[in-house]
Write a protein that holds these residues in place. Structure first.
Motif, PDB file in Angstrom:
ATOM      1  N   ALA A 168       1.173  -1.504   0.035  1.00 43.38           N
ATOM      2  CA  ALA A 168      -0.292  -0.003   0.133  1.00 43.38           C
ATOM      3  C   ALA A 168       1.018   1.600   0.075  1.00 43.38           C
ATOM      4  N   LEU A 169       1.909   1.608   0.421  1.00 47.47           N
ATOM      5  CA  LEU A 169       2.938   2.589   0.938  1.00 47.47           C
ATOM      6  C   LEU A 169       3.017   2.787  -0.530  1.00 47.47           C
ATOM      7  N   LEU A 170       4.002   1.438  -0.753  1.00 47.37           N
ATOM      8  CA  LEU A 170       4.555   1.306  -2.541  1.00 47.37           C
ATOM      9  C   LEU A 170       3.499   2.545  -3.621  1.00 47.37           C
ATOM     10  N   LEU A 171       2.664   1.723  -3.869  1.00 46.15           N
ATOM     11  CA  LEU A 171       1.811   2.572  -4.501  1.00 46.15           C
ATOM     12  C   LEU A 171       1.433   3.885  -4.162  1.00 46.15           C
ATOM     13  N   VAL A 172       0.745   3.445  -2.812  1.00 44.27           N
ATOM     14  CA  VAL A 172       0.700   5.713  -2.675  1.00 44.27           C
ATOM     15  C   VAL A 172       1.676   6.451  -3.030  1.00 44.27           C
ATOM     16  N   ASN A 173       3.003   5.659  -3.532  1.00 51.13           N
ATOM     17  CA  ASN A 173       4.190   6.807  -3.249  1.00 51.13           C
ATOM     18  C   ASN A 173       3.928   6.754  -4.502  1.00 51.13           C
ATOM     19  N   VAL A 174       3.460   6.090  -5.474  1.00 46.13           N
ATOM     20  CA  VAL A 174       4.006   5.757  -6.554  1.00 46.13           C
ATOM     21  C   VAL A 174       3.527   6.238  -7.766  1.00 46.13           C
ATOM     22  N   LEU A 175       2.058   5.923  -7.491  1.00 48.61           N
ATOM     23  CA  LEU A 175       0.854   6.407  -7.885  1.00 48.61           C
ATOM     24  C   LEU A 175      -0.027   7.688  -7.856  1.00 48.61           C
ATOM     25  N   ASP A 176      -0.342   8.593  -8.431  1.00 49.35           N
ATOM     26  CA  ASP A 176      -1.421   9.946  -8.438  1.00 49.35           C
ATOM     27  C   ASP A 176      -2.752   9.236  -7.857  1.00 49.35           C
ATOM     28  N   ASP A 177      -3.442   9.903  -6.994  1.00 51.33           N
ATOM     29  CA  ASP A 177      -4.308   9.643  -6.721  1.00 51.33           C
ATOM     30  C   ASP A 177      -6.007   9.348  -7.951  1.00 51.33           C
ATOM     31  N   TRP A 183      -7.757   2.474 -10.662  1.00 55.66           N
ATOM     32  CA  TRP A 183      -7.723   0.894 -10.332  1.00 55.66           C
ATOM     33  C   TRP A 183      -6.383   0.491  -9.723  1.00 55.66           C
ATOM     34  N   GLY A 184      -5.693   1.345  -8.717  1.00 57.46           N
ATOM     35  CA  GLY A 184      -4.162   1.124  -7.798  1.00 57.46           C
ATOM     36  C   GLY A 184      -4.654   0.071  -6.888  1.00 57.46           C
ATOM     37  N   TRP A 185      -5.226   0.414  -5.984  1.00 59.78           N
ATOM     38  CA  TRP A 185      -6.012   0.258  -5.127  1.00 59.78           C
ATOM     39  C   TRP A 185      -5.996  -1.389  -5.186  1.00 59.78           C
TER      40      TRP A 185
END
Length: 452
Positions: A168-177, A183-185
């Motif tokens: 989750a931390l990786l995705l939040v820092n790599v992807l925008d809101d 789809w990121g979540w």
């Protein structure tokens, strides 16, 4: 212990822990990504969406007692291994499917309905997973090292949580809101499929526990209906004691570990990446200490560990929550303090709970007692905390809730029968005079070997 015995034991530990890791990976990513799930699968983007999302977290726990009532007696009748093979597949498949639910904009009200249905399936499988995994590991572990080996089930718990946190931390820092909301979540939920297949493979390589095989060979296993009757009459005291201990265990677990990112973001206004970072550091510290605490319980007993942890949490939780609300550094330090005070409970549950019941009702006793308490007081903790904070404006609500729960746990620990070094064999409650006499008649300890 021979080399073959150690190999079988280590394989059994891995097979038990992987299921717990899958279960808690799911709970972890759901809790950590709740804000994105709310925006994707529920109408609107206000506080109501978050409450409904956390209600989805609670739904899986409300169904867990049903899972315990189904899988527990079945595991005591046909064996632990068969039930665990089923629960891990159901768990992994339902978690994977959450990541495939179309958004509310696409299918409307069907989106939250599908989420709740899948969370119920996940809860149904989890109702048998933990009780079965704890029983499986406890019955394989050597009597004098049950605390040490049992702690690895909780290493699996925190490993699953930590992996969910890291992803989750990786995705939040790599992807925008925008990407996270669309789809990121979903990505972390799709990881559950491969993890479930690995767990299924490991469990297929391990035989039934030697303790259960011994009882089964003498045709001493209980009929399913008899298990319910016995738990309500013969074993009511251990059921109630377990219930009290689980209230402390899981109110702290879900308020501290699961709810913290949501709490830091919604109640304290912390940035998403910082809110995810806070529990990560504390969880890694806890994960590293669990085997040492488990080994300590083999020396001093489970009861002192529980009494210390509950009492220390009661003393520390309110001042530490003031520290958590002070700054990012204060939140990291405060979470780590509470995590380390809570760790003696977490490290010893897999050695403590199965030893409270005899072999013939062990799976059911742990599964039913654990899951009823968890569904009422554990899985509902995030939504209760969130709702009460919204209603009162008091950010100390989680601290008060944990303090009360630990008071219940401290009282329950006085009624706990000490079972360090005690055999789990036979049809009597371990640690009682009747069990000691029965085990004397059974003769030499069972050697853990693979069945050819």
């Amino acid at each position: 212990m021979s080399r073959e015995s150690k190999t079988v034991l280590h394989r059994a530990i891995g097979a038990s822990a992987i299921g717990n890791a899958v279960e808690w990976f799911d709970y972890g990513v759901y809790a950590y990504l709740a804000t994105y799930i709310a925006k994707s699968l529920f109408p609107g983007d206000g506080e109501s969406g978050m409450v409904y999302t956390l209600l989805g977290f609670a739904v899986s726990f409300l169904i867990r007692p049903v899972g315990g009532m189904v899988w527990g007696p079945l595991g005591d009748r046909i064996g632990r291994k068969r039930v665990l093979a089923t629960t891990i597949i159901l768990m992994a498949a339902s978690t994977l499917a959450v990541g495939l639910i179309p958004s509310f904009e696409t299918i409307g009200i069907a989106a939250p309905i599908l989420l709740y249905v899948l969370r119920m399936i996940q809860g149904l499988s989890a109702g048998g997973e933990y009780g079965g995994a704890a029983t499986f590991m406890a019955e394989y572990a050597p009597d004098r090292k049950r605390g040490f080996y049992g702690s690895f089930l909780e290493v699996g718990t925190l490993a699953g949580f930590t992996l969910g946190n890291l992803v989750a931390l990786l995705l939040v820092n790599v992807l925008d809101d925008a990407s996270m909301n669309s789809w990121g979540w979903r990505i972390p939920f799709m990881i559950a499929g491969p993890l479930g297949l690995i767990g299924m493979y490991l469990r297929s390589r391990v035989e039934e526990t030697p303790v259960f095989r011994e009882v089964d060979s003498k045709d001493e296993t209980e009929e399913v209906s008899g298990v319910y009757r016995d738990l309500a009459t013969k074993y009511l005291r251990p059921v109630l004691t377990l219930f009290g201990l689980v209230i402390a265990l899981n109110v702290v677990n879900y308020s501290l570990i699961s709810y913290t990112p949501t709490y830091l973001g919604s109640a304290l206004g912390m940035e998403k990446s910082d809110a995810l970072l806070v529990p990560l550091i504390g969880q890694i510290a806890m994960l590293c200490t669990l085997p040492f605490l488990g080994a300590l319980s083999d020396r001093i007993g489970r009861k002192p560990m529980w009494m210390f942890s509950c009492a220390a949490m009661m003393i520390a939780v309110i001042p530490v929550y003031h520290l958590i609300g002070s700054s990012l550094t204060g939140a990291i330090v405060g979470f780590a303090i509470l995590g380390m005070l809570y760790a003696p409970q977490l490290a010893t549950i897999s050695a403590t709970f199965p030893a409270m019941f005899p072999t013939i009702v062990r799976f059911a006793g742990v599964a039913i007692g654990y899951n009823v308490a968890t569904s009422i007081f554990g899985g509902t903790a995030p939504v209760i905390n969130e709702s009460l904070i919204s209603a009162t404006g008091d950010n100390m609500i989680p601290a008060y809730y944990m303090l009360g729960a630990c008071a219940v746990g401290l009282i329950a620990s006085f009624f706990l029968i000490e079972t360090k070094g005690v055999s789990l064999r036979g049809t009597q409650v371990p640690g009682t005079p009747e069990a000691i006499e029965e085990q004397r008649e059974l003769g030499d300890p069972i050697e853990v070997v693979a069945v050819k």
